[in-house]
Design an enzyme around this catalytic site. Sequence first.
Site, PDB file in Angstrom:
ATOM      1  N   SER A   1       8.810   2.065   8.401  1.00 38.22           N
ATOM      2  CA  SER A   1       8.037   0.818   8.485  1.00 38.22           C
ATOM      3  C   SER A   1       8.003   0.317   9.926  1.00 38.22           C
ATOM      4  O   SER A   1       7.069   0.643  10.673  1.00 38.22           O
ATOM      5  CB  SER A   1       8.587  -0.231   7.518  1.00 38.22           C
ATOM      6  OG  SER A   1       9.915  -0.599   7.836  1.00 38.22           O
TER       7      SER A   1
ATOM      8  N   HIS B   1       7.265   8.218  15.387  1.00 36.49           N
ATOM      9  CA  HIS B   1       6.251   7.313  14.837  1.00 36.49           C
ATOM     10  C   HIS B   1       4.964   8.066  14.455  1.00 36.49           C
ATOM     11  O   HIS B   1       3.866   7.712  14.874  1.00 36.49           O
ATOM     12  CB  HIS B   1       5.932   6.188  15.846  1.00 36.49           C
ATOM     13  CG  HIS B   1       5.417   4.947  15.164  1.00 36.49           C
ATOM     14  ND1 HIS B   1       5.693   3.685  15.593  1.00 36.49           N
ATOM     15  CD2 HIS B   1       4.643   4.784  14.053  1.00 36.49           C
ATOM     16  CE1 HIS B   1       5.112   2.798  14.803  1.00 36.49           C
ATOM     17  NE2 HIS B   1       4.470   3.451  13.854  1.00 36.49           N
ATOM     18  N   ILE B   2       5.166   9.123  13.649  1.00 38.50           N
ATOM     19  CA  ILE B   2       4.015   9.947  13.263  1.00 38.50           C
ATOM     20  C   ILE B   2       3.757   9.872  11.759  1.00 38.50           C
ATOM     21  O   ILE B   2       3.030  10.683  11.203  1.00 38.50           O
ATOM     22  CB  ILE B   2       4.208  11.431  13.672  1.00 38.50           C
ATOM     23  CG1 ILE B   2       5.642  11.880  13.431  1.00 38.50           C
ATOM     24  CG2 ILE B   2       3.860  11.662  15.127  1.00 38.50           C
ATOM     25  CD1 ILE B   2       5.843  12.812  12.341  1.00 38.50           C
ATOM     26  N   GLY B   3       4.349   8.874  11.098  1.00 33.67           N
ATOM     27  CA  GLY B   3       4.179   8.755   9.645  1.00 33.67           C
ATOM     28  C   GLY B   3       2.713   8.787   9.235  1.00 33.67           C
ATOM     29  O   GLY B   3       2.333   9.408   8.252  1.00 33.67           O
ATOM     30  N   GLY B   4       1.887   8.123  10.014  1.00 39.71           N
ATOM     31  CA  GLY B   4       0.467   8.034   9.643  1.00 39.71           C
ATOM     32  C   GLY B   4      -0.409   8.977  10.434  1.00 39.71           C
ATOM     33  O   GLY B   4      -1.640   8.922  10.330  1.00 39.71           O
TER      34      GLY B   4
ATOM     35  N   ASP C   1       9.990  -6.593  -4.038  1.00 41.31           N
ATOM     36  CA  ASP C   1       8.966  -7.148  -3.154  1.00 41.31           C
ATOM     37  C   ASP C   1       9.063  -8.674  -3.228  1.00 41.31           C
ATOM     38  O   ASP C   1       9.425  -9.224  -4.273  1.00 41.31           O
ATOM     39  CB  ASP C   1       7.567  -6.685  -3.609  1.00 41.31           C
ATOM     40  CG  ASP C   1       6.531  -6.829  -2.500  1.00 41.31           C
ATOM     41  OD1 ASP C   1       6.031  -5.803  -2.014  1.00 41.31           O
ATOM     42  OD2 ASP C   1       6.206  -7.986  -2.107  1.00 41.31           O
TER      43      ASP C   1
ATOM     44  N   ASP D   1      11.324   6.930  11.479  1.00 41.27           N
ATOM     45  CA  ASP D   1      10.105   7.295  12.211  1.00 41.27           C
ATOM     46  C   ASP D   1       9.762   6.194  13.211  1.00 41.27           C
ATOM     47  O   ASP D   1       8.863   6.351  14.028  1.00 41.27           O
ATOM     48  CB  ASP D   1       8.971   7.444  11.176  1.00 41.27           C
ATOM     49  CG  ASP D   1       7.678   7.954  11.773  1.00 41.27           C
ATOM     50  OD1 ASP D   1       7.733   8.936  12.524  1.00 41.27           O
ATOM     51  OD2 ASP D   1       6.610   7.369  11.484  1.00 41.27           O
TER      52      ASP D   1
ATOM     53  N   GLU E   1      10.499   1.988  21.394  1.00 40.73           N
ATOM     54  CA  GLU E   1       9.715   3.218  21.314  1.00 40.73           C
ATOM     55  C   GLU E   1       9.019   3.463  22.646  1.00 40.73           C
ATOM     56  O   GLU E   1       8.512   2.516  23.259  1.00 40.73           O
ATOM     57  CB  GLU E   1       8.670   3.107  20.197  1.00 40.73           C
ATOM     58  CG  GLU E   1       9.303   3.119  18.828  1.00 40.73           C
ATOM     59  CD  GLU E   1       8.281   3.132  17.689  1.00 40.73           C
ATOM     60  OE1 GLU E   1       7.084   3.400  17.942  1.00 40.73           O
ATOM     61  OE2 GLU E   1       8.696   2.861  16.555  1.00 40.73           O
TER      62      GLU E   1
ATOM     63  N   HIS F   1       0.827  -1.211   0.000  1.00 36.87           N
ATOM     64  CA  HIS F   1       0.000   0.000   0.000  1.00 36.87           C
ATOM     65  C   HIS F   1       0.860   1.259   0.000  1.00 36.87           C
ATOM     66  O   HIS F   1       0.681   2.151  -0.822  1.00 36.87           O
ATOM     67  CB  HIS F   1      -0.929   0.007   1.222  1.00 36.87           C
ATOM     68  CG  HIS F   1      -2.059  -0.966   1.102  1.00 36.87           C
ATOM     69  ND1 HIS F   1      -1.910  -2.305   1.361  1.00 36.87           N
ATOM     70  CD2 HIS F   1      -3.342  -0.787   0.751  1.00 36.87           C
ATOM     71  CE1 HIS F   1      -3.068  -2.908   1.158  1.00 36.87           C
ATOM     72  NE2 HIS F   1      -3.955  -2.012   0.792  1.00 36.87           N
ATOM     73  N   ILE F   2       1.799   1.341   0.964  1.00 40.41           N
ATOM     74  CA  ILE F   2       2.580   2.575   1.102  1.00 40.41           C
ATOM     75  C   ILE F   2       3.649   2.648   0.010  1.00 40.41           C
ATOM     76  O   ILE F   2       3.776   3.661  -0.673  1.00 40.41           O
ATOM     77  CB  ILE F   2       3.220   2.658   2.505  1.00 40.41           C
ATOM     78  CG1 ILE F   2       2.119   2.711   3.579  1.00 40.41           C
ATOM     79  CG2 ILE F   2       4.125   3.883   2.607  1.00 40.41           C
ATOM     80  CD1 ILE F   2       2.605   2.604   5.004  1.00 40.41           C
TER      81      ILE F   2
END
Length: 419
Positions: free
Chosen positions: A249, A302-305, A191, A274, A279, A171-172
């Site tokens: 990721s 961890h704010i990618g999304g 992949d 990220d 964490e 997806h990303i």
Amino acid sequence: NKLSLQQNSVMALTSFPKEKIKILLLEGVHPAAVEMFRDAGYTQIETTTGALSEKELLQKINNVHILGIRSKTQLTAAAIKQADKLIATGCFCIGVNQVSMSDAIENGIAVFNSPFSNTRSVAELVIANCIMLLRRIPEKSKAVLAGQWLKDSAGCFEVRGKTLGIIGYGHIGSQVSVLAEALGMKVIFYDVEPKLSLGNAKACKSINDLLKLSDIVTLHVPGTSATRNMVNESFLRKMKKDSVLINLSRGEVMDEQAIVNAITEKHLAGLAADVFIDEPQQKGDLFQSPLQHLNNVLLTPHIGGSTLEAQENIGTDVAGKIIRYLETGNSMGSVSVPALNLPLQQSAHRILHIHHNVPGVLSEINTIMSKHKANILGQYLQTNNAIGYVAVDIDKKASAGLIADLKNSKETIRVRGVY
Ligand code: NAI
């Protein structure tokens, strides 16, 4: 993300009284979700801004048909035991760790989440990171903040014409591919699954081929035993000198110390990360990593999304899945109930049956149907290790006797009619 007209026409057939369905949405679930439930005809919707403790949830849950939570409210075994009316739970977030999944499965409660609603947010940040790293912005910004004027073009590049290597073209990764090409980058990817290339992107046969050619390497793989420590010393040595690495990721994909070495030895020109091996639990907690204090490194928590658009997408995505499940039985996207993608039926009545996955249940259901002279027009079954989910379309409305017989059958967990 609105429901299609076709699905709405089925909803019009829904025979259960929507005004009796109680929906409890906690933790400030996005208003777009509330609006979606209202537009679909549900009127009993209670919302709270905060999470509930287990004790508070136990007091409220026994009348609730649909529960919406985010990451803080724990749906424990005790809460599920008390929730005898609960049909579905929406986790309005990415993960489902806050739900006691084995109990949800055992009790036939459909749990939905939204793993891909923040894809675009992550992809945009990756593109920003590409530009920031190639222009050495982390280093220059840090200097300016400290009162130093590093006006210099040495080691600074445009992204146009550079090769971006994407590992994990899901997806990303595939969104990053499209955005990167729009900026004039050459895109190559690797992949483990065969993937259709988007635009002019080219698939590589191996990670080594990708590393040899890439000016920027970006990771978009899941955290699995195969990807743990994927970025180790040997991986980094195969990357081009002065190339940069981006990881939005999972932290465990990187050997952090090997990256520290590669940057300190000036083999890598920069890193954007990220996600980290260790964490902090909560916003405001202290964070420590060997990656701090390196040159040209961009670290984010961890704010990618984490964007408001992603929150809204999550709201409509999860509410839409719950409404479809309630009104048609379609369980696609559920992490607890087996996935049934049901065809639309205009002149049939649909009964949904969740049972323990043991041999002979289907034949028992069919015996009950024939006892009540219900002609079966369509029957759909999916199972997982623990439970089976069957949808039966019949030519007459299910009588109270038929439903009672299904409920009393030995392996039944839940039965409901949708139209
Ligand atoms: P996805 O499941 O759509 O794509 C993952 C891709 O990686 C798949 O195409 C899969 O075939 C491929 N893959 C699996 N193992 C591989 C291997 N060993 N080598 C190469 N490719 C491999 O997942 P999605 O949504 O694109 O997410 C990617 C990663 O981003 C996940 O780890 C996810 O947890 C993380 N993520 C991080 C966020 C953040 O805030 N930083 C937000 C959202 C996701």
